[in-house]
Design an enzyme around this catalytic site. Structure first.
Site, PDB file in Angstrom:
ATOM      1  N   CYS A 144       0.849  -1.179   0.000  1.00 19.37           N
ATOM      2  CA  CYS A 144       0.000   0.000   0.000  1.00 19.37           C
ATOM      3  C   CYS A 144       0.894   1.242   0.000  1.00 19.37           C
ATOM      4  CB  CYS A 144      -0.945   0.105   1.187  1.00 19.37           C
ATOM      5  SG  CYS A 144      -2.158  -1.204   1.245  1.00 19.37           S
ATOM      6  N   ARG A 177       3.826  -0.320  -4.882  1.00 20.14           N
ATOM      7  CA  ARG A 177       3.537  -0.882  -3.556  1.00 20.14           C
ATOM      8  C   ARG A 177       2.207  -1.622  -3.525  1.00 20.14           C
ATOM      9  NH1 ARG A 177       6.906   1.727   0.194  1.00 20.14           N
ATOM     10  NH2 ARG A 177       5.650   0.854   1.849  1.00 20.14           N
ATOM     11  N   TRP A 218      -2.736  -2.629  -1.713  1.00 11.95           N
ATOM     12  CA  TRP A 218      -2.443  -4.053  -1.850  1.00 11.95           C
ATOM     13  C   TRP A 218      -3.294  -4.706  -0.775  1.00 11.95           C
ATOM     14  CZ3 TRP A 218      -0.511  -8.242   0.886  1.00 11.95           C
ATOM     15  CH2 TRP A 218      -0.127  -9.346   0.117  1.00 11.95           C
ATOM     16  N   ASN A 229      -1.720   2.096   5.654  1.00 15.60           N
ATOM     17  CA  ASN A 229      -0.827   1.048   5.161  1.00 15.60           C
ATOM     18  C   ASN A 229      -0.426   0.194   6.351  1.00 15.60           C
ATOM     19  OD1 ASN A 229       1.258  -0.497   4.052  1.00 15.60           O
ATOM     20  ND2 ASN A 229       2.767   1.128   4.342  1.00 15.60           N
ATOM     21  N   GLY A 230      -0.725  -1.094   6.310  1.00 14.67           N
ATOM     22  CA  GLY A 230      -0.355  -1.980   7.410  1.00 14.67           C
ATOM     23  C   GLY A 230      -1.536  -2.837   7.819  1.00 14.67           C
ATOM     24  N   GLU A 262      16.576 -17.986  -7.987  1.00 15.20           N
ATOM     25  CA  GLU A 262      16.226 -16.619  -8.378  1.00 15.20           C
ATOM     26  C   GLU A 262      15.630 -16.589  -9.792  1.00 15.20           C
ATOM     27  OE1 GLU A 262      15.642 -13.842  -7.294  1.00 15.20           O
ATOM     28  OE2 GLU A 262      16.063 -12.379  -8.853  1.00 15.20           O
ATOM     29  N   LYS A 278      11.900 -15.171 -10.651  1.00 16.67           N
ATOM     30  CA  LYS A 278      11.676 -14.091 -11.621  1.00 16.67           C
ATOM     31  C   LYS A 278      10.621 -14.501 -12.633  1.00 16.67           C
ATOM     32  CE  LYS A 278      13.050 -11.570 -10.209  1.00 16.67           C
ATOM     33  NZ  LYS A 278      13.678 -11.024  -9.043  1.00 16.67           N
ATOM     34  N   GLU A 304       7.066 -14.663 -11.078  1.00 15.45           N
ATOM     35  CA  GLU A 304       6.406 -13.411 -10.709  1.00 15.45           C
ATOM     36  C   GLU A 304       5.999 -12.565 -11.909  1.00 15.45           C
ATOM     37  OE1 GLU A 304      10.395 -11.272  -8.830  1.00 15.45           O
ATOM     38  OE2 GLU A 304       8.468 -10.752  -8.002  1.00 15.45           O
ATOM     39  N   HIS A 322      15.142 -36.909  -6.665  1.00 14.55           N
ATOM     40  CA  HIS A 322      14.560 -37.286  -5.372  1.00 14.55           C
ATOM     41  C   HIS A 322      13.077 -36.929  -5.302  1.00 14.55           C
ATOM     42  CE1 HIS A 322      18.412 -38.539  -3.814  1.00 14.55           C
ATOM     43  NE2 HIS A 322      18.930 -37.432  -4.333  1.00 14.55           N
ATOM     44  N   LYS A 358       5.971  -4.183  -4.367  1.00 11.76           N
ATOM     45  CA  LYS A 358       7.432  -4.177  -4.289  1.00 11.76           C
ATOM     46  C   LYS A 358       7.925  -4.176  -2.847  1.00 11.76           C
ATOM     47  CE  LYS A 358      11.548  -2.672  -6.434  1.00 11.76           C
ATOM     48  NZ  LYS A 358      11.921  -4.022  -6.866  1.00 11.76           N
TER      49      LYS A 358
END
Ligand code: AGP
Length: 607
Positions: free
Chosen positions: A2, A27, A75, A99-100, A480, A484, A487, A503, A602
């Site tokens: 947010c 955000r 968000w 925000n929170g 990574e 990437k 997302e 395995h 982000k």
């Protein structure tokens, strides 16, 4: 998570807030909204599900003279994504953005509903609005009404409250990001989640401490003033000149910020080495090395945690100091064994990730020294740690982190050199600088061959699933690479250690699965055997490996040649750039929103 912003003063408050929101959209972009007070002290508000553009089209016919404005980009945490749950939340002359998470919202909501407050949304945030308006109704002034409301909330939050009655804005936070900005002329002032939102509108940035009330008001000599919760003046804030430029916020000729940020990597690598070897950074590295840690506890989230794994390898190999790497969200609740004399190392682009901050707090409780490898100077992590190694990546706007990963790992590598005493010798410094410049050259080379990666991306983007594999130092970049791709291209991808597939996950392999196999010079034959196992089950092989190795070339359906000569330990970062470009072009062929992928934000300021 947010973005919140507020502006008071004659310089186009609504435009400034909308501009701020567009910069904070990284955000969260589930919905956006604003509320403003006009010159007749009337309150107006607009909010809309979806991206900021939806809100902007609602505002085209707005003609009022705007005195003060607040805004929000969401968000979603509590309540589905719809107009009603969008911020601001408004009652009478009061409007709030948040925000929170208000952890005790359910009990407060019951209490306030039984007192007659009619909730309009399913959010926790509206509870704060109800508390403020109830306090005002009971005769409190604006500042104590907000302060008392805030005291009743549990959890980490930042709030901005607009009072149309007094044309004032109050902001306060606990464990969530909030900054204030002052226009040089003292005519205009702003608050926001991030200094980046205030580039161009504020020359001085203030960083208030937790539980400090930031008042924007024309009724005082200073348009910004700071108060403790008891209403006395507060000195608990820091300030600095705004250093970011508008240029950094521009995509230039690139179609996406992510692509621009990928291309910035060679230049940033060169700048980093300059700063830490020839500039002020060397003293800082030596100072931190003098701590002589018995052990490092590296803690971070997402991409930053994978950079942490790369750094662990640098430190353990060069310094033989034990390093534990853990996801901050696990570390903070696991009751880990922590001792004085050990060092907490926290890696973060934003410096605001809630779990990483909590992990840092845990190390402080255990009397450990704490160090960050961080991008945003002045962020909460930066302020909370004993020392900070800035990664000097500049603003990273693409939600998918790229250049920050490279700079984090490279900064960690320099720390390992410093601990080894290598920064004491000019000759060794030159060797290090040469390695970094070779890495920059090799990245330049990958960027020049981008069409090869684009072609591979075009061939594979429609397959069912993707395994990124690598051994040893390439395992973190396999993780990574998969992150990437997930997302931004919204496809299922996993990062695996090459030797581990058999395995279990090998059961998934068929002709619709792709293995992006990272093959470095170390353990070459063993890695080839692992690829053979996939090939035997009709998996599609994309090899990222050395040129002219027929054992590898023969089993690859697609191959991207990499030159590892002379690059040894820095090569994971080089390989990672190829993965970044593969993910970028696969997402582009899929037609996703690359810079703002769905469901993501982000800066993850909730746990
Ligand atoms: C990376 O592409 C992600 N968007 C995410 O995993 C990110 O790295 C993570 O949330 C940590 O953020 P930080 O570096 O700002 O702490």
């Amino acid at each position: 998570m947010c973005g919140i912003v507020g502006h008071l003063g004659p310089n186009n408050p609504m435009d400034t807030v909308l501009e701020g929101l567009s910069r904070l959209e990284y955000r969260g972009y589930d919905s956006a909204g604003i509320a403003y007070v006009d010159d007749k002290s009337e309150l107006h508000f607009y909010k809309k599900k979806g991206k900021l553009a939806n809100l902007v089209s609602l505002l085209e016919k707005e003609k009022h003279t705007v005195v003060g404005c607040i805004g929000h980009t969401r968000w979603a945490t509590h309540g589905e994504v719809n107009d009603a749950n969008s911020h601001p939340h408004t009652h009478g002359k009061i409007s709030i953005v948040h925000n929170g998470i208000i952890e005790n919202a359910p009990s407060l909501k019951n209490e306030l509903a039984s007192e007659g407050f009619e909730f309009q949304s399913d959010t926790d945030s509206e509870v704060f609005l109800a508390l403020v308006t109830s306090n005002l109704k009971n005769g409190m002034d604006f500042l104590p009404a907000v302060s008392e409301a805030f005291k009743r909330t549990d959890g980490n939050s930042a709030f901005v409250v607009l009072n149309a009655e007094t044309s004032e804005i109050l902001a306060i936070k606990r464990g969530a990001p909030l900054v204030a900005g002052l226009h040089e002329a003292n005519s205009d002032a702003s608050v926001s989640s991030d200094p980046y939102a205030l580039v161009g509108s504020s020359e001085t940035i203030y960083f208030p401490g937790d539980e400090v009330l930031v008042l924007l008001s024309k009724r005082h000599n200073d348009i910004i003033s700071f108060y403790e919760l008891d209403g006395t003046e507060s000195k608990n804030y820091k300030s600095k000149k705004q250093e970011m430029s508008l240029e950094a916020t521009d995509k230039g000729d690139f179609e996406h910020f992510m692509l621009k940020e990928i291309y910035e990597q060679p230049g940033l690598t060169r700048d980093l080495i300059q700063f830490y070897l020839a500039g002020d950074g060397a003293d800082l590295l030596n100072k931190v090395s003098a701590w002589k840690p018995e052990k490092f506890h590296i803690s971070a989230c997402g991409t930053a945690a994978y950079a942490g794994m790369v750094i662990r390898d640098f430190i353990e190999q060069r310094n033989r100091i034990p390093c534990a790497v853990e996801l901050a969200s696990e570390f903070r609740y696991r009751n880990p064994l922590l001792r004085e004399g050990e060092v907490g190392l926290f890696i973060s682009q934003s410096g605001e990730t809630a779990d990483t901050l909590a992990a840092q707090g845990l190390c402080v409780e255990n009397k450990m020294k704490t160090l960050s490898i961080v991008n945003v100077e002045g962020s909460t992590l930066y302020r909370d740690c004993d020392e900070n190694l800035l990664i000097r990546a500049g603003i990273e706007i693409g939600v998918a982190s790229t250049k920050a990963f490279t700079q984090q790992a490279l900064t960690g590598c320099l720390l390992s050199y410093a601990i080894a005493g290598d920064l004491e010798s000019e000759e060794k410094k030159k060797t290090i600088a040469d390695k970094y410049s070779l890495l920059a050259e090799r990245i330049d080379d990958i960027l020049a061959r981008v069409d090869e990666l684009k072609k591979i991306a075009e061939e594979i983007y429609n397959y069912n699933g993707f395994f990124f594999t690598g051994r040893g130092q390439y395992f973190p970049v396999a993780l990574e690479g998969a992150l990437k791709l997930k997302e931004i291209a919204y496809v299922h991808a996993e990062g695996y250690a090459s030797g581990e597939l058999k395995h279990g996950p090998i059961a998934l392999i068929d002709d619709q699965m792709v293995n992006i196999a990272i093959v470095g010079p170390a353990l070459f034959d063993k890695t080839i055997s692992n690829i053979q196992e996939i090939k035997a089950r009709r998996g599609v092989i994309v090899g990222l490996g050395p040129k002219g190795e027929s054992d590898l070339d023969d089993i690859c359906d697609f191959k991207f040649d990499l030159n590892f000569d002379g690059l040894e330990e820095l090569s994971p970062l080089y390989v990672n750039v190829a993965n970044q470009l593969l993910a970028y072009y696969m997402a582009k062929f899929k037609g996703t929103d690359i810079d703002k992928p769905r469901n993501l934000a982000k800066s993850v300021t909730v746990e």
